[in-house]
Design a protein around this motif. Sequence first.
Motif, PDB file in Angstrom:
ATOM      1  N   THR A   1      10.843  42.046  44.109  1.00 49.77           N
ATOM      2  CA  THR A   1      11.527  42.900  45.076  1.00 49.77           C
ATOM      3  C   THR A   1      11.524  44.331  44.566  1.00 49.77           C
ATOM      4  OG1 THR A   1      13.693  42.587  44.040  1.00 49.77           O
ATOM      5  CG2 THR A   1      13.057  41.009  45.734  1.00 49.77           C
ATOM      6  N   ALA A   2      11.631  45.266  45.478  1.00 51.25           N
ATOM      7  CA  ALA A   2      11.642  46.673  45.097  1.00 51.25           C
ATOM      8  C   ALA A   2      13.087  47.163  44.962  1.00 51.25           C
ATOM      9  CB  ALA A   2      10.913  47.498  46.160  1.00 51.25           C
ATOM     10  N   THR A   3      13.243  48.254  44.234  1.00 58.54           N
ATOM     11  CA  THR A   3      14.560  48.875  44.156  1.00 58.54           C
ATOM     12  C   THR A   3      14.932  49.406  45.528  1.00 58.54           C
ATOM     13  OG1 THR A   3      14.276  49.513  41.850  1.00 58.54           O
ATOM     14  CG2 THR A   3      15.891  50.752  43.117  1.00 58.54           C
ATOM     15  N   SER A   4      16.147  49.107  45.959  1.00 63.37           N
ATOM     16  CA  SER A   4      16.616  49.568  47.255  1.00 63.37           C
ATOM     17  C   SER A   4      17.966  50.253  47.072  1.00 63.37           C
ATOM     18  CB  SER A   4      16.757  48.389  48.232  1.00 63.37           C
ATOM     19  OG  SER A   4      17.289  48.815  49.469  1.00 63.37           O
ATOM     20  N   GLY A   5      17.960  51.565  47.144  1.00 56.49           N
ATOM     21  CA  GLY A   5      19.207  52.306  46.971  1.00 56.49           C
ATOM     22  C   GLY A   5      19.776  52.073  45.585  1.00 56.49           C
ATOM     23  N   THR A   6      20.958  51.456  45.546  1.00 59.73           N
ATOM     24  CA  THR A   6      21.605  51.183  44.267  1.00 59.73           C
ATOM     25  C   THR A   6      21.419  49.731  43.830  1.00 59.73           C
ATOM     26  OG1 THR A   6      23.697  50.710  45.395  1.00 59.73           O
ATOM     27  CG2 THR A   6      23.334  52.972  44.652  1.00 59.73           C
ATOM     28  N   THR A   7      20.511  49.014  44.485  1.00 61.40           N
ATOM     29  CA  THR A   7      20.204  47.630  44.116  1.00 61.40           C
ATOM     30  C   THR A   7      18.904  47.597  43.324  1.00 61.40           C
ATOM     31  OG1 THR A   7      21.282  46.786  46.107  1.00 61.40           O
ATOM     32  CG2 THR A   7      19.783  45.291  44.961  1.00 61.40           C
ATOM     33  N   ALA A   8      18.984  47.142  42.082  1.00 60.04           N
ATOM     34  CA  ALA A   8      17.815  47.165  41.199  1.00 60.04           C
ATOM     35  C   ALA A   8      16.778  46.125  41.586  1.00 60.04           C
ATOM     36  CB  ALA A   8      18.253  46.938  39.759  1.00 60.04           C
ATOM     37  N   ALA A   9      15.522  46.457  41.367  1.00 62.08           N
ATOM     38  CA  ALA A   9      14.417  45.529  41.617  1.00 62.08           C
ATOM     39  C   ALA A   9      14.489  44.331  40.678  1.00 62.08           C
ATOM     40  CB  ALA A   9      13.086  46.255  41.426  1.00 62.08           C
TER      41      ALA A   9
END
Length: 315
Positions: A296-304
């Motif tokens: 998964t990719a980093t999304s905002g403040t959610t790490a990949a």
Amino acid sequence: MKNSLIKLGICVALISVLVVNCKKKEEDDNTPAALLLLYINDQMSGNCATITKATTSGVVTYTATANAVPKGGCNEGTLATYTTSSATAKATSDADFDAKTPFLSKHSECSSVVTTQAASKANITTTSLETSANNDASGCTSYGNSNAGQKFCKDAASLAALKATIQYLSIGDAKTDMSTNYTGQILANTATSTGASYGYTVAALTNLRLATTAELSVISKGAEFSAVFASIGTAACQNKLIADSASLKTLLTKTVGLTSGTITGTSVSSSDRAAVSETIITALTCKYGAGFTTATATSGTTAAIGVCPSSYPTF
């Protein structure tokens, strides 16, 4: 964590004996000593990944969570505590509450927290623990300091089933195996720091590292940190607790994730965070199995999160 410290002490003692012995008997064959030193070094190196298996509609996903615990401590005895005795779980829970009290009781600003903690302690009974375990699909529930890996299971079968979903794997370097998550943590925390003005510099976030075993023992099992965590929402109390310990403040300041959502007081400010040259995280993660095949990719403040190495076990 206690077991790891004991092993470290034994290793240091053995090394001391070996050094003295080598000086006395330089003419002797030192192969056994050399092999023992290699073994000790091996046990004190690397990282540990806790692998958890989850099955949903017949599809299996494995989640590996790695920390800085070295190879010698990569086991259940160091990282988890299980019991099927509600009385034992209750006693441990009481002890965890009691350990916080001396820190909280030192300050009048913490009187409301002391009252709340006493009520919480009283509400945890053998009956409440048994009810919680019975209501959980696994038949197990966390107790005491939940960060310490303490689980109460209603019976031996539930405990065996829980253990069957967990394995411990010694790995060379968590930052290599979980490189996607490591980079993702830097990107996500940079976004958090910038967006919420937590104050970390990009350079400090780039110098991200895993918390050491000593630091982990404070964050996951330390009574002083637990007291700070219990004071969430009571800034005056939290400020007093943090001001009591320069070493704890330094650790709290460096540990990303312990942002204003947890550290609500002003004792750890954005300027404190701006002054640090490195930041700390407690764990890195990767996943694998039929239920997780693509990073998964980093999304905002959610790490990949990336796919674990193919050498990781299935069970």
